[in-house]
Design a protein around this motif. Structure first.
Motif, PDB file in Angstrom:
ATOM      1  N   VAL A  67       4.135  21.798  14.956  1.00  0.00           N
ATOM      2  CA  VAL A  67       4.764  22.884  14.207  1.00  0.00           C
ATOM      3  C   VAL A  67       5.438  22.372  12.942  1.00  0.00           C
ATOM      4  O   VAL A  67       5.439  23.073  11.924  1.00  0.00           O
ATOM      5  CB  VAL A  67       5.744  23.707  15.079  1.00  0.00           C
ATOM      6  N   SER A 133      11.569  27.579  13.783  1.00  0.00           N
ATOM      7  CA  SER A 133      11.966  28.929  14.180  1.00  0.00           C
ATOM      8  C   SER A 133      12.059  28.978  15.697  1.00  0.00           C
ATOM      9  O   SER A 133      11.672  28.037  16.398  1.00  0.00           O
ATOM     10  CB  SER A 133      10.910  29.936  13.708  1.00  0.00           C
ATOM     11  N   GLY A 134      12.504  30.092  16.217  1.00  0.00           N
ATOM     12  CA  GLY A 134      12.545  30.263  17.667  1.00  0.00           C
ATOM     13  C   GLY A 134      11.171  30.126  18.292  1.00  0.00           C
ATOM     14  O   GLY A 134      11.013  29.490  19.336  1.00  0.00           O
ATOM     15  N   GLU A 135      10.170  30.708  17.658  1.00  0.00           N
ATOM     16  CA  GLU A 135       8.797  30.602  18.165  1.00  0.00           C
ATOM     17  C   GLU A 135       8.312  29.158  18.116  1.00  0.00           C
ATOM     18  O   GLU A 135       7.617  28.699  19.027  1.00  0.00           O
ATOM     19  CB  GLU A 135       7.849  31.502  17.375  1.00  0.00           C
ATOM     20  N   ASP A 136       8.681  28.418  17.063  1.00  0.00           N
ATOM     21  CA  ASP A 136       8.315  26.994  16.973  1.00  0.00           C
ATOM     22  C   ASP A 136       8.917  26.210  18.138  1.00  0.00           C
ATOM     23  O   ASP A 136       8.262  25.352  18.723  1.00  0.00           O
ATOM     24  CB  ASP A 136       8.809  26.385  15.653  1.00  0.00           C
ATOM     25  N   TRP A 137      10.169  26.502  18.460  1.00  0.00           N
ATOM     26  CA  TRP A 137      10.805  25.817  19.587  1.00  0.00           C
ATOM     27  C   TRP A 137      10.085  26.159  20.893  1.00  0.00           C
ATOM     28  O   TRP A 137       9.864  25.291  21.731  1.00  0.00           O
ATOM     29  CB  TRP A 137      12.290  26.161  19.687  1.00  0.00           C
ATOM     30  N   ASN A 138       9.708  27.429  21.046  1.00  0.00           N
ATOM     31  CA  ASN A 138       8.988  27.836  22.259  1.00  0.00           C
ATOM     32  C   ASN A 138       7.654  27.100  22.378  1.00  0.00           C
ATOM     33  O   ASN A 138       7.296  26.631  23.465  1.00  0.00           O
ATOM     34  CB  ASN A 138       8.756  29.346  22.271  1.00  0.00           C
ATOM     35  N   LEU A 139       6.920  26.981  21.278  1.00  0.00           N
ATOM     36  CA  LEU A 139       5.646  26.259  21.288  1.00  0.00           C
ATOM     37  C   LEU A 139       5.865  24.777  21.599  1.00  0.00           C
ATOM     38  O   LEU A 139       5.102  24.165  22.351  1.00  0.00           O
ATOM     39  CB  LEU A 139       4.928  26.421  19.945  1.00  0.00           C
ATOM     40  N   SER A 140       6.900  24.215  21.036  1.00  0.00           N
ATOM     41  CA  SER A 140       7.213  22.803  21.264  1.00  0.00           C
ATOM     42  C   SER A 140       7.581  22.551  22.723  1.00  0.00           C
ATOM     43  O   SER A 140       7.144  21.559  23.319  1.00  0.00           O
ATOM     44  CB  SER A 140       8.354  22.356  20.347  1.00  0.00           C
TER      45      SER A 140
END
Length: 154
Positions: A67, A133-140
């Motif tokens: 990300v 972003s929040g979504e980036d953290w979720n993907l990570s």
């Protein structure tokens, strides 16, 4: 090592740092085993390093790195970190710890590993606080979980 930005309080970053510590502990123990002539124990510890690093790198590269590399500001930095991962991944299983040259290579690699970890912990991890972003953290986090099946984690 940075302690001021707060990234160490992020569960995923905290886990990456714990993995770094497990690997550097095994590396230091391997070096000390070699100093006292215990080649078999050093081999075991290098194998521990390899296993720990394989999962660690998969979690980093398929998550946080993926990300963050979408931002051109970080792409080259991440590419260099991944190259260092590849070099160490190729070196560790190839070592003959009865060969003084290979022992020197391992000790040099351990020094380089400390520098590599500093690049992540003092550079990339703090940058992640503002870059993701929040979504980036979720993907990570999902990538970490995939790389560590069955382990409790962040």
């Amino acid at each position: 090592m940075c302690h001021y930005c707060g990234c160490r309080d992020i569960p995923l970053i905290k886990e990456f740092i714990a993995e770094h510590e497990r690997v550097t502990d095994a590396a230091g123990d391997a070096a000390r085993a070699l100093e006292r002539g215990d080649v078999e124990r050093a081999r075991e510890l290098v194998a521990v390093m390899s296993r720990e690093l394989a999962a660690h790198w998969a979690g980093e590269e398929n998550g946080l790195f993926q990300v963050m590399r979408t931002d051109p500001e970080y792409a080259e930095y991440i590419a260099a970190l991944e190259q260092e991962h590849r070099e160490l991944a190729a070196l560790l299983p190839s070592l003959d710890l009865t060969d003084p040259e290979d022992v020197r290579q391992l000790l040099d690699a351990i020094d380089e590993l400390h520098q590599h970890i500093a690049k992540e912990e003092d550079g990339l991890f703090p940058a992640s606080l503002t870059a993701l972003s929040g979504e980036d953290w979720n993907l990570s986090m999902a990538a970490w979980r995939q790389a560590h099946p069955g382990e409790p984690g962040p």
